[in-house]
Design a protein around this motif. Structure first.
Motif, mmCIF file in Angstrom:
data_model
loop_
_atom_site.group_PDB
_atom_site.id
_atom_site.type_symbol
_atom_site.label_atom_id
_atom_site.label_comp_id
_atom_site.label_asym_id
_atom_site.label_seq_id
_atom_site.Cartn_x
_atom_site.Cartn_y
_atom_site.Cartn_z
ATOM 1 N N LYS A 1 8.626 17.154 7.993
ATOM 2 C CA LYS A 1 9.106 18.509 7.692
ATOM 3 C C LYS A 1 8.886 19.450 8.876
ATOM 4 C CE LYS A 1 8.565 18.402 2.702
ATOM 5 N NZ LYS A 1 7.659 18.755 1.602
ATOM 6 N N LEU B 1 11.249 22.564 8.428
ATOM 7 C CA LEU B 1 11.115 22.937 7.011
ATOM 8 C C LEU B 1 9.729 23.523 6.754
ATOM 9 C CD1 LEU B 1 12.786 19.757 5.463
ATOM 10 C CD2 LEU B 1 13.799 22.012 5.755
ATOM 11 N N PRO C 1 18.632 26.863 11.256
ATOM 12 C CA PRO C 1 19.759 26.048 10.767
ATOM 13 C C PRO C 1 20.434 25.251 11.883
ATOM 14 C CG PRO C 1 19.860 28.230 9.798
ATOM 15 C CD PRO C 1 18.773 28.267 10.828
ATOM 16 N N ARG D 1 18.491 22.193 12.559
ATOM 17 C CA ARG D 1 18.679 21.170 11.511
ATOM 18 C C ARG D 1 20.005 20.440 11.676
ATOM 19 N NH1 ARG D 1 16.779 25.361 7.481
ATOM 20 N NH2 ARG D 1 14.555 25.314 7.851
ATOM 21 N N ARG D 2 21.003 21.135 12.206
ATOM 22 C CA ARG D 2 22.303 20.477 12.394
ATOM 23 C C ARG D 2 22.240 19.375 13.436
ATOM 24 N NH1 ARG D 2 26.436 25.647 12.459
ATOM 25 N NH2 ARG D 2 25.634 26.578 10.553
ATOM 26 N N LEU E 1 18.886 14.030 8.308
ATOM 27 C CA LEU E 1 17.735 13.942 7.390
ATOM 28 C C LEU E 1 18.069 13.034 6.210
ATOM 29 C CD1 LEU E 1 16.736 17.724 7.162
ATOM 30 C CD2 LEU E 1 15.467 15.931 8.328
ATOM 31 N N ARG F 1 19.010 13.264 -2.789
ATOM 32 C CA ARG F 1 19.523 14.635 -2.779
ATOM 33 C C ARG F 1 21.045 14.718 -2.630
ATOM 34 N NH1 ARG F 1 15.863 19.508 -0.898
ATOM 35 N NH2 ARG F 1 13.991 18.916 -1.975
ATOM 36 N N LEU G 1 24.679 15.584 -4.325
ATOM 37 C CA LEU G 1 25.125 16.483 -5.393
ATOM 38 C C LEU G 1 25.858 15.639 -6.424
ATOM 39 C CD1 LEU G 1 26.409 19.545 -3.314
ATOM 40 C CD2 LEU G 1 24.128 19.099 -4.232
ATOM 41 N N VAL H 1 29.431 22.786 6.619
ATOM 42 C CA VAL H 1 28.431 23.722 7.148
ATOM 43 C C VAL H 1 28.751 24.104 8.592
ATOM 44 C CG1 VAL H 1 26.016 23.817 7.895
ATOM 45 C CG2 VAL H 1 26.571 23.069 5.579
ATOM 46 N N MET I 1 37.362 29.828 4.231
ATOM 47 C CA MET I 1 36.668 28.740 3.538
ATOM 48 C C MET I 1 35.802 29.311 2.405
ATOM 49 S SD MET I 1 34.829 25.642 5.526
ATOM 50 C CE MET I 1 33.232 26.345 5.799
ATOM 51 N N HIS J 1 20.113 23.606 -6.571
ATOM 52 C CA HIS J 1 20.002 22.287 -5.938
ATOM 53 C C HIS J 1 20.991 22.193 -4.774
ATOM 54 C CE1 HIS J 1 19.476 18.062 -5.362
ATOM 55 N NE2 HIS J 1 20.715 17.788 -5.720
ATOM 56 N N GLU J 2 22.225 22.631 -5.041
ATOM 57 C CA GLU J 2 23.258 22.592 -4.009
ATOM 58 C C GLU J 2 22.868 23.494 -2.827
ATOM 59 O OE1 GLU J 2 27.177 23.516 -5.430
ATOM 60 O OE2 GLU J 2 27.939 23.843 -3.405
ATOM 61 N N VAL K 1 20.236 21.825 -0.746
ATOM 62 C CA VAL K 1 20.801 20.744 0.082
ATOM 63 C C VAL K 1 21.546 21.330 1.277
ATOM 64 C CG1 VAL K 1 22.536 18.903 0.098
ATOM 65 C CG2 VAL K 1 20.911 19.050 -1.785
ATOM 66 N N LEU K 2 22.329 22.392 1.021
ATOM 67 C CA LEU K 2 23.094 23.008 2.113
ATOM 68 C C LEU K 2 22.159 23.551 3.201
ATOM 69 C CD1 LEU K 2 25.886 24.878 0.128
ATOM 70 C CD2 LEU K 2 26.215 22.999 1.733
ATOM 71 N N LEU L 1 19.205 22.504 3.827
ATOM 72 C CA LEU L 1 18.605 21.331 4.465
ATOM 73 C C LEU L 1 19.539 20.748 5.529
ATOM 74 C CD1 LEU L 1 15.951 19.812 3.829
ATOM 75 C CD2 LEU L 1 17.287 18.241 2.452
ATOM 76 N N LEU L 2 20.844 20.877 5.272
ATOM 77 C CA LEU L 2 21.826 20.308 6.194
ATOM 78 C C LEU L 2 22.185 21.267 7.329
ATOM 79 C CD1 LEU L 2 24.209 18.650 3.567
ATOM 80 C CD2 LEU L 2 22.529 17.515 5.018
ATOM 81 N N GLY L 3 21.505 22.416 7.359
ATOM 82 C CA GLY L 3 21.725 23.334 8.487
ATOM 83 C C GLY L 3 22.639 24.505 8.185
ATOM 84 N N ALA L 4 22.870 24.776 6.888
ATOM 85 C CA ALA L 4 23.693 25.943 6.553
ATOM 86 C C ALA L 4 22.913 27.219 6.871
ATOM 87 C CB ALA L 4 24.058 25.919 5.068
ATOM 88 N N THR L 5 23.608 28.195 7.417
ATOM 89 C CA THR L 5 22.952 29.481 7.670
ATOM 90 C C THR L 5 22.909 30.258 6.350
ATOM 91 O OG1 THR L 5 25.054 30.517 8.184
ATOM 92 C CG2 THR L 5 23.803 29.629 10.043
ATOM 93 N N PHE M 1 26.252 31.528 5.495
ATOM 94 C CA PHE M 1 27.154 30.508 4.957
ATOM 95 C C PHE M 1 26.964 30.373 3.442
ATOM 96 C CE2 PHE M 1 28.162 26.209 3.619
ATOM 97 C CZ PHE M 1 29.371 25.977 4.231
ATOM 98 N N ASP N 1 15.320 32.120 2.147
ATOM 99 C CA ASP N 1 15.736 31.665 3.468
ATOM 100 C C ASP N 1 15.757 30.153 3.662
ATOM 101 O OD1 ASP N 1 16.522 33.818 4.978
ATOM 102 O OD2 ASP N 1 14.457 34.505 5.189
ATOM 103 N N PRO O 1 15.201 25.919 2.719
ATOM 104 C CA PRO O 1 15.504 24.976 1.652
ATOM 105 C C PRO O 1 14.255 24.659 0.828
ATOM 106 C CG PRO O 1 15.452 23.864 3.772
ATOM 107 C CD PRO O 1 15.219 25.310 4.052
ATOM 108 N N ALA O 2 14.429 24.548 -0.459
ATOM 109 C CA ALA O 2 13.296 24.176 -1.311
ATOM 110 C C ALA O 2 12.979 22.717 -1.088
ATOM 111 C CB ALA O 2 13.657 24.422 -2.757
ATOM 112 N N ASP O 3 11.763 22.340 -1.348
ATOM 113 C CA ASP O 3 11.378 20.924 -1.151
ATOM 114 C C ASP O 3 12.064 20.035 -2.164
ATOM 115 O OD1 ASP O 3 9.805 21.567 0.904
ATOM 116 O OD2 ASP O 3 7.944 21.652 -0.253
#
Lengths: 217, 301
Positions: free
Chosen positions: A46, A51, A75, A78-79, A83, A89, A91, A106, B9, B202-203, B206-207, B209-213, B216, B297, B299-301
């Motif tokens: 993390k 994280l 962010p 992370r891109r 991960l 995880r 959806l 994203v 988008m 949840h979504e 995940v977003l 976690l994937l680097g969404a600002t 976004f 801000d 992502p949750a674990d």
């Protein structure tokens, strides 16, 4: 390159997950983090992904000090990473294709280019035939493959996986390990936290072990 | 990736969320429409009344009623005096016979005037002062009230002033009501977005976690709030137009009984635009407040 310099991580309540960890992970390396539950493996991953931030010491990824990055810069870090979490995880209300598409949404990839890249990633993990399937209809191994496809679709230079073979039967676990071997062979830096490091030892992985937040080897 | 593409988008995502739950979307839009209809309808009706008052009070007048025994010479002398007065913009002579005829033509007075053996009405001059300044108005009134030919002098703007005061009061009440209902609209949107953030946590995790600002993740919720407000505004517009069609003939009929010509119109394009823009902005505001309060801000674990 990833560098940990005397990193300590204390969670609210005083629990120390990492204690004075200093190590380096070189570009293109395959690193296996071994240790029991609560050893600090997940915390270490993390910290790399931004994280969590260290309580003391510093973590740098490709020359960027994670602790000094602003919330708006994280962010983008992370891109550049892929991960794969222990619980996949995905959806559950979206198809495999749409799940793998998420990182490209994203980054604002154009739909035509994104579709090609999603299919390429699914093909790489052997899931192209399941692109329209919903995650709940897949086996544990297939779900993990879909999660791996999502992690690699952005072509990250560093791939981080937290217990990627947990809850999988031995045959599926070997398949997943072979996938990671392929990514490593393609030049991706791989950092894997696992209970079962024997899966990756045949692939020349460097092994470091954590116990109660301290680096043993 | 252009900024326009990113906005498109997010707008597309928000539209799909709205279309994905048509019943919930419709119910929220109806609640917003109800909150907007009452102040909007009130505003349009008051605006119509204000138009009527403006028309009537376009030029305040003073009526100078002559004594019944005023001779034609005295009347001509007064007319000459009035015409020479630079403070007077226009002058109209109303002979007593014409005044009786006008009275007879008014609803309900024909029988009364028919019973009269003599014409009790005096000759009159109706003057329009050049200035609408109350002091100048008062000076004119004072000067001519003392003239020997004049029996009575009447300012014709009194009831219009009272109407203006009533309209101002109505406007203030509608503004207050509008403020309360605007707050309701913001709260409705705030709560809708809060529930959405909860169901999509949840979504969102995940977003991130994937680097969404943060932007976004935020943007589709903001568009959702704005679109929901706009839908509510459109429904409110329809409701106001329908209610106006329903009440306008009744109000016009009622006004006619008081010899007032009332032609209720609207809502006109500028009013409709204000309604739609207000609804959209309030929806956006409710969403922005909710996102600020409920979206975190990292992502949750």
């Amino acid at each position: 390159m990833i560098r940990f310099d005397a990193v300590t991580k204390r969670y609210p309540g005083g629990q120390e997950a990492l204690s004075g960890v200093t190590t380096e992970i070189r570009h293109g390396e395959l690193l296996v983090l071994a240790g029991h539950s609560g050893a600090g493996k997940s915390t270490l991953l993390k910290l790399i992904a931004g994280l969590e931030t260290p309580s003391s010491g510093s973590v740098s990824v490709n020359g960027q000090d994670i602790g000094r990055l602003k919330a708006t810069q994280l962010p983008y870090l992370r891109r550049s990473l892929g991960l794969v979490m222990q619980e996949h995880r995905l959806l559950l209300d979206r198809s495999v294709f749409d799940n793998v598409m998420l990182p490209l949404l994203v980054t604002g990839e154009r739909p035509q280019d994104a579709s090609k890249r999603v299919r390429a990633a699914l093909e790489r993990v052997g899931m192209l035939e399941h692109e329209r399937a919903m995650p709940v209809t897949l086996s544990g191994g297939e779900q993990q493959r879909a999660a791996i496809a999502r992690a690699i679709v952005n072509r990250p230079s560093i791939l981080i996986a937290d217990e990627p073979t947990a809850h999988l039967d031995p045959a599926y676990a070997r398949e997943i390990a072979a996938l990671f071997r392929d990514f490593h062979a393609a030049g991706v830096t791989l950092i894997l936290a696992t209970h079962d490091d024997t899966l990756f030892s045949p692939y020349g992985a460097r092994r470091i072990e954590l116990a109660r937040g301290k680096l043993l080897s | 990736m252009s900024a326009l593409y990113v906005q498109r988008m997010a707008l597309g995502q928000a539209s799909r969320r709205l279309a994905g739950k048509p019943l919930s979307t419709l119910l929220s839009a109806i609640v917003i429409a109800i909150a907007l209809t009452l102040p909007a309808l009130g505003y349009v009706l008051i605006d119509n009344l204000a138009g009527l008052a403006r028309g009537v009070s376009g030029q305040p007048e003073i009526s100078l009623f002559l004594k019944l025994d005023a001779t034609p010479e005295q009347t001509r002398a007064l007319e000459a005096q009035l015409r020479a007065d630079s403070r007077i913009a226009a002058l109209r002579f109303v002979p007593r016979d014409a005044a009786l005829k006008q009275l007879a033509q008014r609803g309900g007075f024909a029988e009364v005037t028919g019973l009269l053996t003599d014409n009790p009405l005096p000759d009159a001059f109706v003057i329009e002062p050049r200035s609408e300044n109350p002091e100048a108005f008062e000076a004119l009134r004072r000067d001519y009230a003392a003239a020997p030919q004049i029996a009575h002098l009447q300012l014709d703007s009194g009831w219009v002033e009272r109407l203006h005061a009533l309209i101002d009061l109505g406007r203030s009440a509608m503004l207050l009501l509008g403020g309360i209902f605007a707050a309701a609209l913001v709260i409705v949107t705030f709560n809708t977005i809060r529930l959405q953030i909860l169901t999509q946590r949840h979504e969102i995790a995940v977003l991130l976690l994937l680097g969404a600002t943060r932007d976004f993740v935020r943007r589709p919720f903001l568009y959702f709030g704005a679109l929901q407000g706009l839908l509510g505004g459109l429904l409110a517009w329809g409701s106001v137009a329908a209610l106006l069609r329903l009440v306008a003939p009744r109000l016009e009929g009622l006004a006619q009984r008081y010899s007032i010509v009332l032609d209720i119109g609207g809502p006109h394009l500028p009013e409709v635009l204000v309604l739609l823009v207000t609804a959209t902005v309030l929806g956006w505001l409710g969403a922005a407040l909710s996102v600020r309060r409920h979206l975190h801000d990292g992502p949750a674990d």
